[in-house]
Design a protein around this motif. Structure first.
Motif, PDB file in Angstrom:
ATOM      1  N   ILE A 106       0.838  -1.210   0.000  1.00  0.00           N
ATOM      2  CA  ILE A 106       0.000   0.000   0.000  1.00  0.00           C
ATOM      3  C   ILE A 106       0.868   1.254   0.000  1.00  0.00           C
ATOM      4  N   THR A 107       1.973   1.234   0.731  1.00  0.00           N
ATOM      5  CA  THR A 107       2.895   2.374   0.733  1.00  0.00           C
ATOM      6  C   THR A 107       3.499   2.590  -0.650  1.00  0.00           C
ATOM      7  N   LEU A 108       3.931   1.524  -1.297  1.00  0.00           N
ATOM      8  CA  LEU A 108       4.500   1.626  -2.640  1.00  0.00           C
ATOM      9  C   LEU A 108       3.475   2.173  -3.640  1.00  0.00           C
ATOM     10  N   LEU A 109       2.245   1.695  -3.577  1.00  0.00           N
ATOM     11  CA  LEU A 109       1.202   2.190  -4.474  1.00  0.00           C
ATOM     12  C   LEU A 109       0.891   3.664  -4.221  1.00  0.00           C
ATOM     13  N   THR A 110       0.903   4.070  -2.965  1.00  0.00           N
ATOM     14  CA  THR A 110       0.657   5.474  -2.641  1.00  0.00           C
ATOM     15  C   THR A 110       1.774   6.358  -3.172  1.00  0.00           C
ATOM     16  N   VAL A 111       3.019   5.938  -3.030  1.00  0.00           N
ATOM     17  CA  VAL A 111       4.151   6.719  -3.536  1.00  0.00           C
ATOM     18  C   VAL A 111       4.082   6.836  -5.054  1.00  0.00           C
ATOM     19  N   LEU A 112       3.758   5.749  -5.740  1.00  0.00           N
ATOM     20  CA  LEU A 112       3.648   5.790  -7.193  1.00  0.00           C
ATOM     21  C   LEU A 112       2.492   6.680  -7.656  1.00  0.00           C
ATOM     22  N   ALA A 113       1.381   6.639  -6.945  1.00  0.00           N
ATOM     23  CA  ALA A 113       0.249   7.501  -7.293  1.00  0.00           C
ATOM     24  C   ALA A 113       0.606   8.975  -7.089  1.00  0.00           C
ATOM     25  N   MET A 114       1.318   9.292  -6.025  1.00  0.00           N
ATOM     26  CA  MET A 114       1.721  10.676  -5.789  1.00  0.00           C
ATOM     27  C   MET A 114       2.729  11.132  -6.835  1.00  0.00           C
ATOM     28  N   LYS A 115       3.657  10.261  -7.231  1.00  0.00           N
ATOM     29  CA  LYS A 115       4.630  10.593  -8.274  1.00  0.00           C
ATOM     30  C   LYS A 115       3.902  10.902  -9.576  1.00  0.00           C
ATOM     31  N   PHE A 116       2.940  10.077  -9.936  1.00  0.00           N
ATOM     32  CA  PHE A 116       2.160  10.320 -11.143  1.00  0.00           C
ATOM     33  C   PHE A 116       1.419  11.648 -11.042  1.00  0.00           C
ATOM     34  N   PHE A 117       0.788  11.907  -9.911  1.00  0.00           N
ATOM     35  CA  PHE A 117       0.017  13.136  -9.737  1.00  0.00           C
ATOM     36  C   PHE A 117       0.902  14.366  -9.870  1.00  0.00           C
ATOM     37  N   PHE A 118       2.049  14.371  -9.199  1.00  0.00           N
ATOM     38  CA  PHE A 118       2.894  15.556  -9.197  1.00  0.00           C
ATOM     39  C   PHE A 118       3.660  15.750 -10.502  1.00  0.00           C
ATOM     40  N   GLU A 119       3.872  14.703 -11.272  1.00  0.00           N
ATOM     41  CA  GLU A 119       4.615  14.837 -12.524  1.00  0.00           C
ATOM     42  C   GLU A 119       3.728  14.927 -13.757  1.00  0.00           C
ATOM     43  N   ARG A 120       2.523  14.395 -13.716  1.00  0.00           N
ATOM     44  CA  ARG A 120       1.728  14.264 -14.929  1.00  0.00           C
ATOM     45  C   ARG A 120       0.433  15.065 -14.965  1.00  0.00           C
ATOM     46  N   THR A 121       0.046  15.714 -13.886  1.00  0.00           N
ATOM     47  CA  THR A 121      -1.206  16.466 -13.906  1.00  0.00           C
ATOM     48  C   THR A 121      -0.929  17.955 -13.780  1.00  0.00           C
ATOM     49  N   LEU A 122      -1.830  18.747 -14.334  1.00  0.00           N
ATOM     50  CA  LEU A 122      -1.671  20.194 -14.258  1.00  0.00           C
ATOM     51  C   LEU A 122      -1.811  20.707 -12.833  1.00  0.00           C
ATOM     52  N   SER A 123      -2.733  20.136 -12.093  1.00  0.00           N
ATOM     53  CA  SER A 123      -2.909  20.619 -10.714  1.00  0.00           C
ATOM     54  C   SER A 123      -1.777  20.177  -9.797  1.00  0.00           C
ATOM     55  N   GLY A 124      -1.011  19.165 -10.178  1.00  0.00           N
ATOM     56  CA  GLY A 124       0.115  18.712  -9.362  1.00  0.00           C
ATOM     57  C   GLY A 124       1.389  19.477  -9.625  1.00  0.00           C
ATOM     58  N   ARG A 125       1.485  20.111 -10.763  1.00  0.00           N
ATOM     59  CA  ARG A 125       2.692  20.866 -11.102  1.00  0.00           C
ATOM     60  C   ARG A 125       2.591  22.286 -10.580  1.00  0.00           C
ATOM     61  N   PRO A 126       3.695  22.839 -10.127  1.00  0.00           N
ATOM     62  CA  PRO A 126       3.678  24.248  -9.742  1.00  0.00           C
ATOM     63  C   PRO A 126       3.648  25.125 -10.986  1.00  0.00           C
ATOM     64  N   CYS A 127       3.348  26.364 -10.810  1.00  0.00           N
ATOM     65  CA  CYS A 127       3.342  27.299 -11.926  1.00  0.00           C
ATOM     66  C   CYS A 127       4.762  27.378 -12.467  1.00  0.00           C
ATOM     67  N   SER A 128       4.939  27.099 -13.753  1.00  0.00           N
ATOM     68  CA  SER A 128       6.290  26.973 -14.285  1.00  0.00           C
ATOM     69  C   SER A 128       6.735  28.189 -15.094  1.00  0.00           C
TER      70      SER A 128
END
Length: 69
Positions: A37-59
């Motif tokens: 469950i920890t591994l799946l949570t880390v992978l989901a957060m990595k996907f969210f922060f790298e691949r979604t507009l709301s996860g990325r900071p203003c660039s």
């Protein structure tokens, strides 16, 4: 302590079965669930922060409009 008292209280294991012996180590099935469950949570957060507009900071820099790296 006022609500539940000073006695210890343990919950039953949420995974049935006994311990798993791998080599010289003994693992509880519950520990494996926590790791998965920890591994799946880390992978989901990595996907969210790298691949979604709301996860990325203003660039874009506000003054120049150039992308920051």
């Amino acid at each position: 302590m006022l609500l539940f008292g000073k006695d210890t209280f343990s919950l039953p294991s949420f995974s049935p079965g006994g311990p798993i012996h791998l080599g010289g180590a003994t693992l509880l099935p519950q520990s494996l669930w926590v790791g998965v469950i920890t591994l799946l949570t880390v992978l989901a957060m990595k996907f969210f922060f790298e691949r979604t507009l709301s996860g990325r900071p203003c660039s874009r820099a506000p003054a120049t409009g150039k992308r920051r790296r």
